[in-house]
Design a protein around this motif. Structure first.
Motif, PDB file in Angstrom:
ATOM      1  N   ASP A 121       0.832  -1.198   0.000  1.00 22.44           N
ATOM      2  CA  ASP A 121       0.000   0.000   0.000  1.00 22.44           C
ATOM      3  C   ASP A 121       0.875   1.259   0.000  1.00 22.44           C
ATOM      4  OD1 ASP A 121       1.059   0.005   2.554  1.00 22.44           O
ATOM      5  OD2 ASP A 121      -0.822  -0.536   3.540  1.00 22.44           O
ATOM      6  N   SER A 122       0.239   2.405   0.196  1.00 26.44           N
ATOM      7  CA  SER A 122       0.984   3.672   0.144  1.00 26.44           C
ATOM      8  C   SER A 122       2.038   3.751   1.250  1.00 26.44           C
ATOM      9  CB  SER A 122       0.031   4.859   0.222  1.00 26.44           C
ATOM     10  OG  SER A 122      -0.683   4.812   1.437  1.00 26.44           O
ATOM     11  N   GLU A 123       1.791   3.094   2.368  1.00 25.55           N
ATOM     12  CA  GLU A 123       2.771   3.080   3.460  1.00 25.55           C
ATOM     13  C   GLU A 123       4.060   2.374   3.004  1.00 25.55           C
ATOM     14  OE1 GLU A 123       2.894   0.972   7.721  1.00 25.55           O
ATOM     15  OE2 GLU A 123       1.004   2.018   7.323  1.00 25.55           O
ATOM     16  N   ILE A 124       3.885   1.259   2.291  1.00 28.81           N
ATOM     17  CA  ILE A 124       5.037   0.521   1.765  1.00 28.81           C
ATOM     18  C   ILE A 124       5.747   1.376   0.711  1.00 28.81           C
ATOM     19  CG2 ILE A 124       5.759  -1.500   0.402  1.00 28.81           C
ATOM     20  CD1 ILE A 124       5.100  -2.178   3.338  1.00 28.81           C
ATOM     21  N   ARG A 125       4.974   2.042  -0.160  1.00 29.72           N
ATOM     22  CA  ARG A 125       5.596   2.897  -1.185  1.00 29.72           C
ATOM     23  C   ARG A 125       6.353   4.065  -0.557  1.00 29.72           C
ATOM     24  NH1 ARG A 125       1.240   0.719  -4.006  1.00 29.72           N
ATOM     25  NH2 ARG A 125      -0.289   2.266  -3.318  1.00 29.72           N
ATOM     26  N   ASP A 126       5.839   4.593   0.546  1.00 28.34           N
ATOM     27  CA  ASP A 126       6.571   5.654   1.258  1.00 28.34           C
ATOM     28  C   ASP A 126       7.893   5.121   1.792  1.00 28.34           C
ATOM     29  OD1 ASP A 126       4.572   7.494   0.787  1.00 28.34           O
ATOM     30  OD2 ASP A 126       3.660   7.310   2.779  1.00 28.34           O
ATOM     31  N   LEU A 127       7.853   3.907   2.342  1.00 27.20           N
ATOM     32  CA  LEU A 127       9.077   3.278   2.847  1.00 27.20           C
ATOM     33  C   LEU A 127      10.074   3.074   1.705  1.00 27.20           C
ATOM     34  CD1 LEU A 127      10.796   1.875   5.026  1.00 27.20           C
ATOM     35  CD2 LEU A 127       9.460  -0.216   4.612  1.00 27.20           C
ATOM     36  N   VAL A 128       9.579   2.616   0.556  1.00 25.15           N
ATOM     37  CA  VAL A 128      10.445   2.423  -0.618  1.00 25.15           C
ATOM     38  C   VAL A 128      11.126   3.745  -0.978  1.00 25.15           C
ATOM     39  CG1 VAL A 128      10.445   1.978  -3.112  1.00 25.15           C
ATOM     40  CG2 VAL A 128       9.212   0.437  -1.571  1.00 25.15           C
ATOM     41  N   ARG A 129      10.349   4.811  -1.030  1.00 26.56           N
ATOM     42  CA  ARG A 129      10.882   6.132  -1.385  1.00 26.56           C
ATOM     43  C   ARG A 129      11.995   6.532  -0.403  1.00 26.56           C
ATOM     44  NH1 ARG A 129       6.398   8.547  -1.116  1.00 26.56           N
ATOM     45  NH2 ARG A 129       5.734   8.042  -3.216  1.00 26.56           N
ATOM     46  N   GLU A 130      11.732   6.367   0.886  1.00 26.53           N
ATOM     47  CA  GLU A 130      12.722   6.730   1.903  1.00 26.53           C
ATOM     48  C   GLU A 130      13.964   5.849   1.817  1.00 26.53           C
ATOM     49  OE1 GLU A 130      10.615   6.677   5.645  1.00 26.53           O
ATOM     50  OE2 GLU A 130       9.931   8.747   5.346  1.00 26.53           O
ATOM     51  N   MET A 131      13.754   4.556   1.526  1.00 27.41           N
ATOM     52  CA  MET A 131      14.907   3.650   1.379  1.00 27.41           C
ATOM     53  C   MET A 131      15.755   4.056   0.183  1.00 27.41           C
ATOM     54  SD  MET A 131      13.308  -0.081   2.406  1.00 27.41           S
ATOM     55  CE  MET A 131      14.667  -0.991   1.658  1.00 27.41           C
ATOM     56  N   LEU A 132      15.120   4.405  -0.931  1.00 27.50           N
ATOM     57  CA  LEU A 132      15.885   4.839  -2.115  1.00 27.50           C
ATOM     58  C   LEU A 132      16.665   6.116  -1.808  1.00 27.50           C
ATOM     59  CD1 LEU A 132      13.290   4.107  -4.938  1.00 27.50           C
ATOM     60  CD2 LEU A 132      15.540   3.031  -4.700  1.00 27.50           C
ATOM     61  N   GLN A 133      16.021   7.083  -1.167  1.00 25.81           N
ATOM     62  CA  GLN A 133      16.706   8.335  -0.831  1.00 25.81           C
ATOM     63  C   GLN A 133      17.901   8.063   0.081  1.00 25.81           C
ATOM     64  OE1 GLN A 133      13.224  10.276   0.801  1.00 25.81           O
ATOM     65  NE2 GLN A 133      12.995  11.577  -1.018  1.00 25.81           N
ATOM     66  N   THR A 134      17.711   7.151   1.033  1.00 21.25           N
ATOM     67  CA  THR A 134      18.784   6.805   1.970  1.00 21.25           C
ATOM     68  C   THR A 134      19.915   6.085   1.241  1.00 21.25           C
ATOM     69  OG1 THR A 134      17.176   6.680   3.774  1.00 21.25           O
ATOM     70  CG2 THR A 134      19.288   5.548   4.112  1.00 21.25           C
ATOM     71  N   MET A 135      19.559   5.153   0.340  1.00 19.38           N
ATOM     72  CA  MET A 135      20.566   4.400  -0.429  1.00 19.38           C
ATOM     73  C   MET A 135      21.397   5.348  -1.296  1.00 19.38           C
ATOM     74  SD  MET A 135      19.925   1.414  -3.279  1.00 19.38           S
ATOM     75  CE  MET A 135      19.391   2.547  -4.584  1.00 19.38           C
ATOM     76  N   TYR A 136      20.734   6.228  -2.055  1.00 16.81           N
ATOM     77  CA  TYR A 136      21.472   7.158  -2.913  1.00 16.81           C
ATOM     78  C   TYR A 136      22.347   8.103  -2.084  1.00 16.81           C
ATOM     79  CZ  TYR A 136      18.528   5.597  -6.815  1.00 16.81           C
ATOM     80  OH  TYR A 136      17.896   4.839  -7.769  1.00 16.81           O
ATOM     81  N   SER A 137      21.856   8.524  -0.934  1.00 18.80           N
ATOM     82  CA  SER A 137      22.617   9.437  -0.070  1.00 18.80           C
ATOM     83  C   SER A 137      23.888   8.782   0.455  1.00 18.80           C
ATOM     84  CB  SER A 137      21.750   9.899   1.109  1.00 18.80           C
ATOM     85  OG  SER A 137      20.640  10.631   0.633  1.00 18.80           O
ATOM     86  N   ALA A 138      23.853   7.436   0.573  1.00 22.75           N
ATOM     87  CA  ALA A 138      25.008   6.694   1.099  1.00 22.75           C
ATOM     88  C   ALA A 138      25.867   6.098  -0.024  1.00 22.75           C
ATOM     89  CB  ALA A 138      24.519   5.585   2.018  1.00 22.75           C
ATOM     90  N   ASP A 139      25.582   6.472  -1.284  1.00 21.80           N
ATOM     91  CA  ASP A 139      26.319   5.941  -2.438  1.00 21.80           C
ATOM     92  C   ASP A 139      26.205   4.430  -2.555  1.00 21.80           C
ATOM     93  OD1 ASP A 139      27.266   8.394  -3.425  1.00 21.80           O
ATOM     94  OD2 ASP A 139      28.942   8.385  -2.010  1.00 21.80           O
TER      95      ASP A 139
END
Length: 187
Positions: A38-56
């Motif tokens: 659901d949208s909660e999972i998609r929000d988590l995905v978005r935050e995980m991607l932002q965190t992953m890119y921020s950490a290279d």
């Protein structure tokens, strides 16, 4: 359909999630299957991607940010804006090759440590995408390795648990201040 979870591939000064490091109990707990996408999972995905890119990084599993859910994100081309990141929910390996290959791996949860790990060269993985649709993917090379590495996290396994050269493992971990006691060999 374009992904609702698209994020800019850029480093954020304050990424939304904290990546746990070797020794943290959250990294050793098995992740639970996701019942509803659901949208909660998609929000988590978005935050995980932002965190992953921020950490290279090129991959991140939910347990690395202390969320015990079977969710991984992978992007083997973080510098290519046209390349879509992969979102794998409840991934399971359906097939793998007998051909093994050794390559160097690193992990956002074990910063600066890079060691050789032996893994199957190619896999076929079944999963759900960010909309809950069933998908299957055949992966080889770096993508295959990244998916296997992230899926290990869902079972509380870290790449250092698969390193066969114990001398190199001890030297690298000691060099960066990690305890060899935190390694739980598999196999």
């Amino acid at each position: 359909m374009t992904s609702e979870v698209l994020v800019e591939k850029k480093k954020l000064e304050n990424p939304p999630l904290e990546i746990r490091v070797l020794g943290d109990r959250a990294l050793r707990q098995p992740a639970k299957r996701i019942a509803k996408v659901d949208s909660e999972i998609r929000d988590l995905v978005r935050e995980m991607l932002q965190t992953m890119y921020s950490a290279d990084g090129i991959g991140l599993a939910a347990p690395q940010v202390a969320v015990q859910k079977q969710l991984i994100v992978v992007d083997c081309e973080p510098d290519n804006p046209a390349n879509q990141p992969l979102v794998l929910i409840n991934p399971t390996i359906k097939a793998l090759t007998r051909d093994l290959c050794v390559a160097q791996e690193g992990c956002l949860s074990i910063p600066k440590v890079y060691l050789d790990v032996k893994r199957p060269e190619a896999i076929e993985v079944a999963y759900k995408d960010e909309y809950g649709r069933p998908r299957t993917l055949k992966a080889t090379g770096l993508l295959s390795r990244a998916i296997q590495h992230e899926m290990d996290h869902l079972n509380g396994v870290l790449f250092v648990d698969r390193v066969e050269n114990s001398l190199a493992l001890t030297q690298e971990l000691n060099k960066y201040g990690f305890s060899t006691q935190a390694v739980k060999p598999v196999g």
